[in-house]
Design a protein around this motif. Sequence first.
Motif: not given
Length: 350
Positions: A37, A63, A65, A202-204, A207-208, A232, A234, A237-238
């Motif tokens: 971060h 940031s 993968k 914020h968890r994938p 959010t994904d 957050h 993330r 952005g998403l």
Amino acid sequence: MRILSVVGARPQFVKLAPIAAAMKGRADHLIVHTGQHYDALMSDVFFSDLGIPEPDFNLGVGSGKHGQQTGAMLTGLEEIFEQVRPDWVLVYGDTNSTLAAAVAAVKMHIPLAHLEAGLRSFNRRMPEEHNRVLTDHASDLLLAPTKVAVDHLSREGLAERTVLVGDVMTDVLFRTRAAVEARGEAVPFGMSPGNYYVSTIHRPDNTDDPDRLKLIIESLAALDKPVLLLAHPRLVGLAERHGLELETGSIRVASPLAYPQLVNAVSHSAGVVTDSGGLQKEAFLLRVPCTTIRPETEWVETVDLGWNVLVSEDLASLTSVVQRPAPQPTDAAPYGEGAAAQQVVSALLR
Ligand code: UD1
């Protein structure tokens, strides 16, 4: 004794604060920031507000993968460990920074201690679950926050390396609450006390998937009080990528808050809606009802005591669950009394 703490993500800075304070005069303590971060609001404000010394090293990894991010940390940490030759590497929680430091330390035969050991979600979809299981099994000293965590470690054959130290986030929360109360800080964003919710997502897993994120946002937007959504990067952005507007209905979008302002905002709120691990526990310690958008939690005590309700599959119920009546008061203290950091340092020195 020389102890090297490795941190990189927001919740780790919070945990580092009481540890760095407890190390003073007891050990030679150095800090590595991996740079996972890097935004000022995700990193720098925690060091300044919580009085944490400047990191001795910053890898500036940023940031990426999982493999790319973790690999870059591993490469950078190996060099630092060679240079510093610590007696202990101390890692925190369950992020990619935790796992990278754990792997680097065991490969170099440096004793490894894991703070917040033994937490389990038993959900192998979560990157944090891989990180914490792998780190626990690599560690020489497992610093467990709760009795439940000790039990998990025992079942995995790790009892001999485990010490129950209590929860360091409780240390920093109680200290910060006292400071915020003494300053008489106003509730952030002009919210009226007791008449708003605080939310973080914020968890994938939340959010994904655009459809899931849309349902979550719609449920928050339909709540009966304003929702302070502390977004957050993330999430921002998403939501943008999925073409979803965050500021709708009851939702008021704001940037992530510094820790004292977060504690102040939560303690005056009517409830918390989150998928964060730490925030569930902070809400409980401040006796604010929490709704957690996940199928399970590591902090099971908050659920058992009635202060946290999980919602995952049945997102249609989210709005009514958040608006439920307050639970029965409790004086249970499953996370200790706020003196865990000294126990951690004592265990390392022993
Ligand atoms: C990480 C941790 C998670 C922890 C969370 C707290 C892992 C696997 N996950 O998740 O356990 O709960 O931190 O926040 O380590 N970003 C920025 N600026 C920043 C940081 C992140 O813009 O300062 C953006 C980047 O686009 C990045 C995304 O947020 O791709 C996710 O960041 P990352 O550190 O990979 O994971 P978190 O979701 O923050």
